[in-house]
Design a protein around this motif. Structure first.
Motif, PDB file in Angstrom:
ATOM      1  N   LEU A  45     -16.682  -3.788 -13.076  1.00 18.32           N
ATOM      2  CA  LEU A  45     -16.336  -4.699 -11.456  1.00 18.32           C
ATOM      3  C   LEU A  45     -15.012  -4.628 -11.335  1.00 18.32           C
ATOM      4  O   LEU A  45     -14.135  -4.926 -10.438  1.00 18.32           O
ATOM      5  CB  LEU A  45     -16.799  -5.760 -11.375  1.00 18.32           C
ATOM      6  N   TYR A  46     -14.134  -4.611 -12.563  1.00 20.19           N
ATOM      7  CA  TYR A  46     -13.101  -4.565 -12.401  1.00 20.19           C
ATOM      8  C   TYR A  46     -12.423  -2.845 -11.596  1.00 20.19           C
ATOM      9  O   TYR A  46     -11.172  -3.603 -11.059  1.00 20.19           O
ATOM     10  CB  TYR A  46     -12.462  -5.241 -13.888  1.00 20.19           C
ATOM     11  N   SER A  47     -12.461  -2.546 -12.101  1.00 18.42           N
ATOM     12  CA  SER A  47     -12.081  -0.886 -11.382  1.00 18.42           C
ATOM     13  C   SER A  47     -12.561  -1.217 -10.053  1.00 18.42           C
ATOM     14  O   SER A  47     -11.136  -0.935  -9.846  1.00 18.42           O
ATOM     15  CB  SER A  47     -12.819   0.398 -12.886  1.00 18.42           C
ATOM     16  N   LYS A  48     -14.034  -1.730  -9.627  1.00 15.05           N
ATOM     17  CA  LYS A  48     -13.708  -1.452  -8.382  1.00 15.05           C
ATOM     18  C   LYS A  48     -12.915  -2.719  -7.618  1.00 15.05           C
ATOM     19  O   LYS A  48     -12.607  -1.692  -6.539  1.00 15.05           O
ATOM     20  CB  LYS A  48     -15.148  -2.819  -7.891  1.00 15.05           C
ATOM     21  N   ALA A  49     -12.084  -3.304  -8.493  1.00 14.07           N
ATOM     22  CA  ALA A  49     -11.498  -4.699  -8.140  1.00 14.07           C
ATOM     23  C   ALA A  49     -10.374  -4.229  -7.481  1.00 14.07           C
ATOM     24  O   ALA A  49      -9.773  -4.128  -7.046  1.00 14.07           O
ATOM     25  CB  ALA A  49     -11.361  -5.891  -8.554  1.00 14.07           C
ATOM     26  N   TYR A  50      -9.632  -3.256  -8.511  1.00 13.05           N
ATOM     27  CA  TYR A  50      -8.646  -2.327  -8.693  1.00 13.05           C
ATOM     28  C   TYR A  50      -8.362  -1.851  -7.318  1.00 13.05           C
ATOM     29  O   TYR A  50      -7.257  -1.506  -6.640  1.00 13.05           O
ATOM     30  CB  TYR A  50      -8.434  -1.499 -10.054  1.00 13.05           C
ATOM     31  N   ASP A  51      -9.123  -0.782  -7.517  1.00 18.64           N
ATOM     32  CA  ASP A  51      -9.367   0.534  -6.337  1.00 18.64           C
ATOM     33  C   ASP A  51      -9.868  -0.397  -4.905  1.00 18.64           C
ATOM     34  O   ASP A  51      -8.597   0.213  -4.399  1.00 18.64           O
ATOM     35  CB  ASP A  51     -10.808   1.129  -6.225  1.00 18.64           C
ATOM     36  N   TYR A  52     -10.128  -1.571  -4.859  1.00 20.95           N
ATOM     37  CA  TYR A  52     -10.049  -2.385  -3.569  1.00 20.95           C
ATOM     38  C   TYR A  52      -8.210  -2.861  -3.465  1.00 20.95           C
ATOM     39  O   TYR A  52      -8.388  -2.900  -2.100  1.00 20.95           O
ATOM     40  CB  TYR A  52     -10.809  -3.699  -2.923  1.00 20.95           C
ATOM     41  N   GLU A  53      -7.659  -3.452  -4.209  1.00 23.45           N
ATOM     42  CA  GLU A  53      -6.466  -3.463  -4.760  1.00 23.45           C
ATOM     43  C   GLU A  53      -5.770  -2.854  -4.238  1.00 23.45           C
ATOM     44  O   GLU A  53      -4.936  -2.487  -2.933  1.00 23.45           O
ATOM     45  CB  GLU A  53      -6.111  -4.135  -5.446  1.00 23.45           C
ATOM     46  N   GLN A  54      -5.894  -0.899  -4.376  1.00 25.81           N
ATOM     47  CA  GLN A  54      -5.094  -0.038  -4.182  1.00 25.81           C
ATOM     48  C   GLN A  54      -5.117   0.141  -2.600  1.00 25.81           C
ATOM     49  O   GLN A  54      -3.837   0.241  -2.517  1.00 25.81           O
ATOM     50  CB  GLN A  54      -5.751   0.719  -5.206  1.00 25.81           C
ATOM     51  N   GLN A  55      -6.831   0.545  -2.539  1.00 23.04           N
ATOM     52  CA  GLN A  55      -6.174   0.078  -0.724  1.00 23.04           C
ATOM     53  C   GLN A  55      -5.640  -1.019   0.006  1.00 23.04           C
ATOM     54  O   GLN A  55      -4.949  -0.099   1.048  1.00 23.04           O
ATOM     55  CB  GLN A  55      -7.818   0.704  -1.142  1.00 23.04           C
ATOM     56  N   THR A  56      -5.850  -1.671   0.001  1.00 22.40           N
ATOM     57  CA  THR A  56      -5.119  -2.841   0.992  1.00 22.40           C
ATOM     58  C   THR A  56      -3.745  -2.716   0.132  1.00 22.40           C
ATOM     59  O   THR A  56      -3.359  -3.244   1.444  1.00 22.40           O
ATOM     60  CB  THR A  56      -6.079  -4.166  -0.216  1.00 22.40           C
ATOM     61  N   ILE A  57      -3.039  -2.204  -0.692  1.00 21.17           N
ATOM     62  CA  ILE A  57      -1.966  -2.363  -0.757  1.00 21.17           C
ATOM     63  C   ILE A  57      -1.181  -1.187  -0.075  1.00 21.17           C
ATOM     64  O   ILE A  57       0.025  -1.334   0.284  1.00 21.17           O
ATOM     65  CB  ILE A  57      -1.576  -2.496  -1.861  1.00 21.17           C
ATOM     66  N   GLY A  58      -2.287  -0.417  -0.107  1.00 22.56           N
ATOM     67  CA  GLY A  58      -1.463   0.981   0.567  1.00 22.56           C
ATOM     68  C   GLY A  58      -1.496   0.844   1.809  1.00 22.56           C
ATOM     69  O   GLY A  58      -1.112   1.509   2.895  1.00 22.56           O
ATOM     70  N   GLU A  59      -2.609   0.523   2.671  1.00 22.98           N
ATOM     71  CA  GLU A  59      -2.724   0.124   3.757  1.00 22.98           C
ATOM     72  C   GLU A  59      -2.352  -0.373   5.038  1.00 22.98           C
ATOM     73  O   GLU A  59      -1.003  -0.394   5.495  1.00 22.98           O
ATOM     74  CB  GLU A  59      -4.490  -0.166   4.256  1.00 22.98           C
ATOM     75  N   PHE A  60      -1.742  -2.100   3.691  1.00 24.48           N
ATOM     76  CA  PHE A  60      -0.653  -3.429   4.330  1.00 24.48           C
ATOM     77  C   PHE A  60       0.818  -2.161   4.025  1.00 24.48           C
ATOM     78  O   PHE A  60       1.352  -2.463   5.465  1.00 24.48           O
ATOM     79  CB  PHE A  60      -0.242  -4.034   3.085  1.00 24.48           C
ATOM     80  N   ASN A  61       1.394  -1.808   2.937  1.00 23.93           N
ATOM     81  CA  ASN A  61       2.599  -0.607   3.159  1.00 23.93           C
ATOM     82  C   ASN A  61       2.689   0.042   4.743  1.00 23.93           C
ATOM     83  O   ASN A  61       3.513   0.366   4.833  1.00 23.93           O
ATOM     84  CB  ASN A  61       2.381  -0.124   2.323  1.00 23.93           C
ATOM     85  N   ARG A  62       1.602   0.906   4.752  1.00 19.51           N
ATOM     86  CA  ARG A  62       1.323   1.869   5.862  1.00 19.51           C
ATOM     87  C   ARG A  62       2.097   0.895   7.124  1.00 19.51           C
ATOM     88  O   ARG A  62       2.392   1.607   7.952  1.00 19.51           O
ATOM     89  CB  ARG A  62       0.606   2.443   5.842  1.00 19.51           C
ATOM     90  N   LEU A  63       0.768   0.183   6.758  1.00 15.27           N
ATOM     91  CA  LEU A  63       0.978  -0.877   8.892  1.00 15.27           C
ATOM     92  C   LEU A  63       2.333  -1.560   8.577  1.00 15.27           C
ATOM     93  O   LEU A  63       2.972  -0.923  10.156  1.00 15.27           O
ATOM     94  CB  LEU A  63       0.419  -1.939   8.454  1.00 15.27           C
ATOM     95  N   ASN A  64       2.874  -2.032   7.296  1.00 13.31           N
ATOM     96  CA  ASN A  64       4.085  -2.228   8.037  1.00 13.31           C
ATOM     97  C   ASN A  64       5.034  -1.445   8.177  1.00 13.31           C
ATOM     98  O   ASN A  64       5.942  -1.511   9.137  1.00 13.31           O
ATOM     99  CB  ASN A  64       5.091  -2.574   6.720  1.00 13.31           C
ATOM    100  N   SER A  65       4.778  -0.448   7.593  1.00 16.92           N
ATOM    101  CA  SER A  65       5.730   0.521   7.773  1.00 16.92           C
ATOM    102  C   SER A  65       6.058   1.232   9.237  1.00 16.92           C
ATOM    103  O   SER A  65       7.008   1.505   9.665  1.00 16.92           O
ATOM    104  CB  SER A  65       5.827   2.060   6.837  1.00 16.92           C
ATOM    105  N   GLU A  66       5.017   1.297   9.957  1.00 16.09           N
ATOM    106  CA  GLU A  66       4.420   2.017  11.207  1.00 16.09           C
ATOM    107  C   GLU A  66       5.229   1.034  11.771  1.00 16.09           C
ATOM    108  O   GLU A  66       5.802   1.101  13.021  1.00 16.09           O
ATOM    109  CB  GLU A  66       3.425   1.754  11.502  1.00 16.09           C
ATOM    110  N   LEU A  67       4.771  -0.225  12.094  1.00 12.79           N
ATOM    111  CA  LEU A  67       5.258  -1.397  12.947  1.00 12.79           C
ATOM    112  C   LEU A  67       6.284  -1.385  12.859  1.00 12.79           C
ATOM    113  O   LEU A  67       7.096  -1.996  13.945  1.00 12.79           O
ATOM    114  CB  LEU A  67       4.300  -2.609  12.320  1.00 12.79           C
ATOM    115  N   MET A  68       7.598  -0.593  11.395  1.00 16.60           N
ATOM    116  CA  MET A  68       8.489  -1.259  11.244  1.00 16.60           C
ATOM    117  C   MET A  68       9.459  -0.391  12.363  1.00 16.60           C
ATOM    118  O   MET A  68      10.512  -0.173  13.159  1.00 16.60           O
ATOM    119  CB  MET A  68       9.524  -1.707  10.050  1.00 16.60           C
ATOM    120  N   ASN A  69       8.611   0.863  12.566  1.00 11.37           N
ATOM    121  CA  ASN A  69       9.350   1.942  13.601  1.00 11.37           C
ATOM    122  C   ASN A  69       8.991   1.814  14.517  1.00 11.37           C
ATOM    123  O   ASN A  69       8.046   1.014  15.803  1.00 11.37           O
ATOM    124  CB  ASN A  69       9.019   3.218  12.931  1.00 11.37           C
TER     125      ASN A  69
END
Length: 129
Positions: free
Chosen positions: A105-129
């Motif tokens: 479950l910790y591994s799943k949590a980590y995977d979801y967190e990494q997915q979240t951070i990646g999408e968060f950074n991608r979206l923020n980058s797109e919105l800044m442009n």
């Protein structure tokens, strides 16, 4: 949109802070400074903190673009909570299956967190442009 981003960033920061504090306690337990009963209490306290953060996340209405990111982060938090519950059961019973489940479950949590951070950074980058 900026409000959704700022809110989510504040939750990332909050989880990172409490996670760091919790992990310090685990290190001290591994060094023999705490017994299982103390770690169980610290883990249960951390579970309550994560539940409160999850509630904050659920009660916030993000802009449309951020909805999948919020959902993914909630999955991460809930998986971590479930992992901690199994860890407590492991400490209480010594059942290694509970420990294995917590690690999964910790591994799943980590995977979801990494997915979240990646999408968060991608979206923020797109919105800044």
């Amino acid at each position: 949109m900026q409000k959704s981003s700022q809110f989510l960033q504040s939750l990332f920061d909050k989880v990172n802070f409490y996670s760091s504090e919790f992990n310090k306690g685990l290190s001290e337990w591994q060094e023999g400074k705490f017994d299982n009963k103390t770690v169980i209490q610290k883990t249960n306290d951390y579970i309550l903190t994560l539940k409160d953060i999850g509630t904050e996340l659920e009660n916030f209405t993000p802009t449309k673009e951020y909805i999948p990111i919020f959902q993914s982060y909630l999955k991460s938090i809930n998986s971590e909570i479930d992992g901690h519950k199994h860890f407590v059961k492991y400490l209480e019973t010594g059942n290694s299956k509970e420990n294995e489940t917590s690690v999964d479950l910790y591994s799943k949590a980590y995977d979801y967190e990494q997915q979240t951070i990646g999408e968060f950074n991608r979206l923020n980058s797109e919105l800044m442009n």
